[in-house]
Design an enzyme around this catalytic site. Structure first.
Site, PDB file in Angstrom:
ATOM      1  N   THR A  96      34.837  -5.018  -8.607  1.00 38.34           N
ATOM      2  CA  THR A  96      33.775  -4.370  -9.385  1.00 38.34           C
ATOM      3  C   THR A  96      34.415  -3.383 -10.343  1.00 38.34           C
ATOM      4  OG1 THR A  96      32.000  -2.744  -9.391  1.00 38.34           O
ATOM      5  CG2 THR A  96      33.296  -2.823  -7.405  1.00 38.34           C
ATOM      6  N   ILE A  97      33.906  -3.350 -11.550  1.00 39.16           N
ATOM      7  CA  ILE A  97      34.462  -2.359 -12.479  1.00 39.16           C
ATOM      8  C   ILE A  97      34.107  -0.950 -12.023  1.00 39.16           C
ATOM      9  CG2 ILE A  97      34.402  -3.946 -14.451  1.00 39.16           C
ATOM     10  CD1 ILE A  97      32.081  -2.140 -15.554  1.00 39.16           C
ATOM     11  N   ASP A  98      33.026  -0.814 -11.241  1.00 37.90           N
ATOM     12  CA  ASP A  98      32.575   0.529 -10.824  1.00 37.90           C
ATOM     13  C   ASP A  98      33.509   1.171  -9.796  1.00 37.90           C
ATOM     14  OD1 ASP A  98      30.476  -0.043 -12.464  1.00 37.90           O
ATOM     15  OD2 ASP A  98      28.913   0.094 -10.939  1.00 37.90           O
TER      16      ASP A  98
END
Ligand code: F6P
Length: 400
Positions: A175-177
């Site tokens: 996930t980029i988060d």
């Protein structure tokens, strides 16, 4: 059974087609013959939103799995390929040639294809149906021994649900988060931080030229990692993240203070999930069954709150999906490759219900149960926030 995964005669939901498949199966070996090597098939899928580095994972997984003697299938568009017929593909070294530097996923992604709550069109609209038993049957019909799910928390949740139904599952954190528990980092995050930092750098010049307050809204639904990392790396004056509800007066004060120091422009980095104290997140579309709320508008809401409180012109830039696209950074290619290779080894070793993970610089694996439903968020009194404050960055509230 044929080897062609797109041969829809293998669709277990198609009763008429099951009989020929059964007749094609090899007869059991006679007692004197050496035991045949177990058929070891893995299926991999990329679920949820895409993230830079997915193709690096797929490439490494296929190469390593193949070298270990595994056959690899891919389910297209996340779990969708395991729900709908004709959406499984064979993956070999040729299929993954030349993809390392490409964004997106050669298998496609879906954040809607949840086997436990799968949207089905009806005459009156859409109904959410539990397709998990069909998925289990399909996995069996393809004689798949292990399912590799590449995704974030939602994906791990679905993987765990299938594991509870007896499927061997290996997770790969994406996930980029960067908000997944039980790993120090997910792949995709580093590339997103690069894009966000590049944007803040570029916004400096125009903000300074016009003496403006320049707000940049970055991704980060529940966690402010992208905003905090890029904000510090890009030299933002104000950083607002979901973990620290902000007081608008502090932001106003920071803008005024900079004005009195001959620095009449201000750069504000705000996460899409950041909210003022006592307020909720800014949403474009509310949550409904099977869908998370679509976030958006945190930057504009902040601009609206500031406009009567400061003399500067204010502009808002929303970086959005630019943070998920483009070629993955070297770090994400490397991490994706390490995760993919290790996932293949876990498959070959017979492991189940584990997720590969980065711990203190080494790739290891953890139980899926340690990940699901947990979240790695920014510690409001942790080292990074303290560093930001020590550099004069306004975090939207006093020290916590
Ligand atoms: O989870 C990653 C993420 O990029 C979030 O930061 C964002 O809220 C979400 O995906 C957006 O997803 P999409 O617009 O693709 O549904």
């Amino acid at each position: 059974m044929t080897d062609d995964p797109n041969d829809e005669s293998q669709d277990p939901t198609d009763d008429e087609e099951q009989a020929p498949r059964l007749t094609l199966m090899a007869p059991p070996p006679d007692d004197d013959a050496p035991a045949p090597a177990p058929t070891r098939r893995a299926c991999i899928l990329t679920a949820g939103g895409d993230a830079p580095g997915l193709n690096a994972v797929l490439r490494a997984f296929v190469k390593r799995a193949t070298s270990l003697g595994l056959e690899v299938f891919g389910s297209q568009d996340g779990f969708d390929g395991l729900v709908r017929p004709g959406r499984m593909v064979r993956l070999d070294n040729d299929s993954v040639r030349g993809i390392l530097m490409r964004g997106g996923s050669i298998l496609g992604c879906s954040n809607r294809a949840n086997p436990f709550s799968y949207p089905v069109r009806t005459a009156t609209g859409e109904e959410l149906c539990d397709k998990s038993d069909e998925v289990v049957e399909r996995i069996a019909s393809f004689e798949i021994d292990v399912l590799v799910v590449v995704g974030g928390d939602g994906t791990m949740h679905m993987g765990k649900g299938l594991a509870d139904k007896g499927i061997r599952v290996i997770g790969v954190p994406k996930t980029i988060d960067n908000d997944l528990a039980a790993t120090d980092s997910t792949f995709g995050f580093d590339s997103a931080v690069h894009v966000a930092t590049w944007a803040i750098d570029n916004l400096h010049a125009t903000a300074e030229a016009h003496d403006r307050v320049q707000i940049v809204e970055l991704m980060g639904r529940y966690a402010g990692w992208i905003t905090l990392h890029a904000g510090i790396a890009g030299g933002a004056d104000v950083i607002l993240i979901p973990e620290i509800p902000y007081e608008i007066e502090r932001v106003v004060q920071k803008i005024h203070d900079r004005g009195t120091h001959d620095e009449s422009f201000t750069i504000i980095a705000v996460s899409e999930g950041a909210a003022p104290a006592g307020g909720g997140t800014a949403e474009i579309a509310a949550a409904k069954p099977g869908h998370l709320a679509r976030l958006g508008g945190a930057g504009q809401r902040l601009a609206d709150a500031l406009k009567d409180k400061c003399d500067h012109e204010i502009r808002v830039t929303v970086l959005g999906h630019l943070q998920r696209g483009g070629s993955p950074s070297a770090f994400d290619r490397l991490l994706g490759s390490r995760f993919g290779a290790r996932a293949a080894e876990l498959c070959s070793e017979g492991a189940s219900n584990r997720m590969v993970s980065l711990r203190n610089g080494s790739v290891t694996d953890v139980p899926l149960a340690d990940v699901v439903g947990k979240m790695r968020r920014v510690d409001p009194s942790g080292e990074l926030v303290r560093v930001a404050r020590s550099l004069g960055v306004e975090m939207g509230t006093g020290s916590t």
